[in-house]
Design a protein around this motif. Structure first.
Motif, short mmCIF file in Angstrom:
data_model
loop_
_atom_site.label_atom_id
_atom_site.label_comp_id
_atom_site.label_asym_id
_atom_site.label_seq_id
_atom_site.Cartn_x
_atom_site.Cartn_y
_atom_site.Cartn_z
N UNK A 19 0.83 -1.21 0.00
CA UNK A 19 0.00 0.00 0.00
C UNK A 19 0.85 1.23 0.00
N UNK A 20 0.52 2.11 0.89
CA UNK A 20 1.15 3.43 0.91
C UNK A 20 2.61 3.34 1.30
N UNK A 21 3.01 2.23 1.99
CA UNK A 21 4.41 2.14 2.43
C UNK A 21 5.36 2.02 1.25
N UNK A 22 4.94 1.34 0.15
CA UNK A 22 5.77 1.21 -1.03
C UNK A 22 6.96 0.30 -0.80
N UNK A 23 8.01 0.53 -1.60
CA UNK A 23 9.19 -0.31 -1.53
C UNK A 23 10.41 0.54 -1.86
N UNK A 24 11.54 0.07 -1.40
CA UNK A 24 12.80 0.79 -1.62
C UNK A 24 13.43 0.30 -2.91
N UNK A 25 13.74 1.25 -3.84
CA UNK A 25 14.30 0.90 -5.15
C UNK A 25 15.82 0.99 -5.10
N UNK A 26 16.45 -0.10 -5.46
CA UNK A 26 17.92 -0.12 -5.47
C UNK A 26 18.48 0.43 -6.78
N UNK A 27 17.78 0.19 -7.87
CA UNK A 27 18.28 0.66 -9.16
C UNK A 27 17.11 0.86 -10.12
N UNK A 28 17.30 1.72 -11.15
CA UNK A 28 16.28 2.00 -12.16
C UNK A 28 16.91 1.77 -13.53
N UNK A 29 16.27 0.94 -14.32
CA UNK A 29 16.77 0.62 -15.66
C UNK A 29 15.77 1.07 -16.73
N UNK A 30 16.26 1.35 -17.94
CA UNK A 30 15.43 1.71 -19.09
C UNK A 30 15.74 0.72 -20.20
N UNK A 31 14.72 0.13 -20.78
CA UNK A 31 14.88 -0.82 -21.88
C UNK A 31 14.02 -0.39 -23.06
N UNK A 32 14.49 -0.69 -24.27
CA UNK A 32 13.70 -0.46 -25.48
C UNK A 32 14.02 0.84 -26.19
N UNK A 33 14.82 1.69 -25.62
CA UNK A 33 15.12 2.98 -26.27
C UNK A 33 16.36 2.85 -27.14
N UNK A 34 16.28 3.49 -28.32
CA UNK A 34 17.43 3.50 -29.22
C UNK A 34 17.81 4.92 -29.63
N UNK A 35 16.81 5.78 -29.81
CA UNK A 35 17.09 7.16 -30.23
C UNK A 35 17.06 8.14 -29.06
N UNK A 36 16.29 7.85 -28.07
CA UNK A 36 16.15 8.75 -26.93
C UNK A 36 17.17 8.35 -25.87
N UNK A 37 17.92 9.33 -25.39
CA UNK A 37 18.95 9.06 -24.39
C UNK A 37 18.32 8.53 -23.10
#
Length: 526
Positions: A19-37
């Motif tokens: 719920x509102x407590x959420x979770x702690x994110x260790x890392x953020x990744x982006x997949x599928x992009x080729x033209x956009x940095x």
């Protein structure tokens, strides 16, 4: 893949239960992009490693990524690696438009349609710009009478995610105006009201002339034109209701019904002046074309105001303000007019500036201006300057305007021109029983060297004759009002019994004998 999917699904269920407590994110990744940095996408998420993140935060981040306008689809995945939660945004980029094409357009050219497309290639596909382009194309067809035209975008995407955007047009049949009808018009005939409109009924040559095309935006202006016709007949309370436009005859034609409420007709009551009067009210009333007791005419009122304004402007009052104060008596059906005059400060021409004459010399233009620097402002002389510069024939556009000078009593006169070609070149071939084949040619220049000189060189050659002519005319000789011209010629002709040689010339001089009349004297020697 199935195991990873189940893990992602379970972790998302776990996040929902948190719920509102959420979770702690260790890392953020982006997949599928080729033209956009990747950095551009990460900056849009506003989530950083170590942040406490809720599902609402993830949803906002996806919205921010989508707002970049570069992606067709976005999803988020949460995975766990050795106890560390990794948030991955999977994006699908919109294609890169490399080419734009059209199909189905027969009535409107591709050149015209391309000007209406708001996408500039190469560019990432933009839904908003494509929708706006479609609306503009449909509006262009509607202006041409094709109100049923439809436009659909089609994307042909290759393996590199590059695409050709095709606007597929179905033009349909041209929808013309069959009838324009009026209800409530008693004082003015319907045909007279139609004559004031830009929207016209179809006729038998509409297929050739295009007459009868329904123009929606122009119809709104037509309603004001109808009102103007009535107000010129004294019907100042005229009301024109919104027209009823209906498709008839199997949606092939338009029927337009316009309802009017004419109201009473007014006549001119008393006329008078107050304020800063140049002369007596009686003399000023001679400039006004409206007369007491006549049917009121709004166009004549406007013309009278223009004449009064010019009268004051010719006396140097360039900023004179003349306001017609009206008093409408609905009982007596008359309208009294009081012209309130504020003459303002007398003004003078501080400077005359000429712009845009890349070829023509300044003096050629300035000598056409009947007002000089330091002289009192005169509206009629400024209008004459506009007319005289145009009559030179050297310019495509002529704009004569005034701008504020160093103080309220000074004006700057601006002459803005756009040069046009002033020379002609012609060649011709003919045949006669005497000379057989004849070749002719001529070169003329109406603004030779930019001094306003008229130059003409002509010649003709045949099997039995040769003729040359050279002429030069200065319409303002030595910057005076005298016109001086010189012409020389030479001709040779062969006859059966003899040959003829002629050499000669002519000098002509002219001078104005009236405002628009010039007299000439010519001396010819041969």
């Amino acid at each position: 893949m199935l195991k990873r999917f189940l893990l992602v699904f379970c972790l998302l269920l776990s996040a929902v239960s948190v719920g509102a407590e959420g979770f702690n994110v260790s890392d953020i990744l982006i997949e599928g992009n080729s033209r956009i940095e990747t950095s551009t996408i990460l900056a849009a998420t506003a989530i950083k490693p170590g942040d406490q993140v809720s599902l609402e935060d993830v949803d906002k981040a996806m919205s921010h990524i989508f707002a970049l306008g570069r992606f067709a689809d976005i999803s988020a995945e949460l995975t766990e690696v050795q106890g560390a939660k990794i948030l991955t945004f999977v994006v699908k980029e919109l294609p890169l438009i490399r080419d734009i094409q059209f199909s189905g357009n027969e009535e409107l050219s591709e050149e015209k349609l391309r000007k209406l497309v708001r996408v500039r290639i190469p560019a990432i596909y933009h839904h908003g710009k494509v929708r706006s382009s479609i609306l503009d194309i449909k509006d262009a067809y509607a202006e041409d009478g094709y109100h049923a035209a439809s436009v659909e975008p089609q994307l042909d995407i290759d393996e590199r995610n590059e695409a050709t955007l095709t606007f597929k047009v179905v033009e349909g049949e041209k929808v013309l105006i069959d009838k324009i009808r009026f209800v409530g018009n008693q004082a003015i005939d319907g045909d007279d009201l139609k004559d004031a409109m830009r929207n016209r009924e179809r006729w038998w040559l509409s297929w050739l002339t295009g007459r009868g095309a329904y123009q929606k935006e122009e119809l709104e202006i037509d309603l004001e034109r109808i009102k103007a016709v009535y107000k010129d007949k004294g019907y100042l309370d005229i009301k024109v209701l919104q027209p009823e436009v209906a498709l008839i005859k199997e949606d092939r034609y338009f029927d337009i019904l316009i309802e009017v409420d004419e109201g009473p007709q007014y006549r001119v009551g008393t006329l008078g002046f107050k304020g800063d009067l140049l002369t007596s009210s009686e003399e000023l009333l001679e400039v006004v074309s409206l007369q007491q007791g006549e049917i009121f005419n709004r166009s004549e009122l406007h013309k009278s105001l223009e004449r009064l304004t010019d009268l004051y402007a010719d006396q140097g009052f360039a900023n004179a303000n003349i306001a017609p104060l009206s008093n409408k008596d609905k009982g007596a059906l008359i309208i009294d007019l009081m012209f309130d005059v504020e003459q303002g400060v007398k003004t003078y021409i501080e400077k005359i500036q000429v712009h845009g004459n890349t070829k023509t010399r300044d003096k050629v233009i300035r000598r056409q201006i009947p007002i000089v620097e330091g002289e009192q402002y005169s509206a009629s002389k400024i209008k004459e300057a506009n007319r005289s510069v145009r009559n030179l024939g050297f310019f495509e556009e002529v704009n004569v305007t005034t701008s504020p000078g160093s103080d309220d009593s000074q004006k700057v006169l601006n002459i803005d021109v756009v040069e046009r070609p002033t020379g002609t070149f012609s060649l011709g071939v003919g045949y006669s029983s005497v000379d057989r084949f004849i070749s002719q040619g001529s070169v003329t220049q109406d603004n030779f060297l930019g001094y306003g000189l008229r130059l003409k060189l002509a010649g003709s050659i045949s099997s039995s004759s040769v003729t040359y002519t050279l002429g030069l005319t200065d319409p303002y000789f030595l910057d005076t009002e005298w016109t001086v011209g010189l012409e020389v010629y030479k001709s040779e002709r062969e006859y059966d019994d003899y040959d003829e040689y002629r050499t000669g010339g002519a000098i002509k001089a002219g001078h104005p004998i009236a405002k628009y009349t010039k007299g000439y004297l010519t001396y010819r020697y041969e």
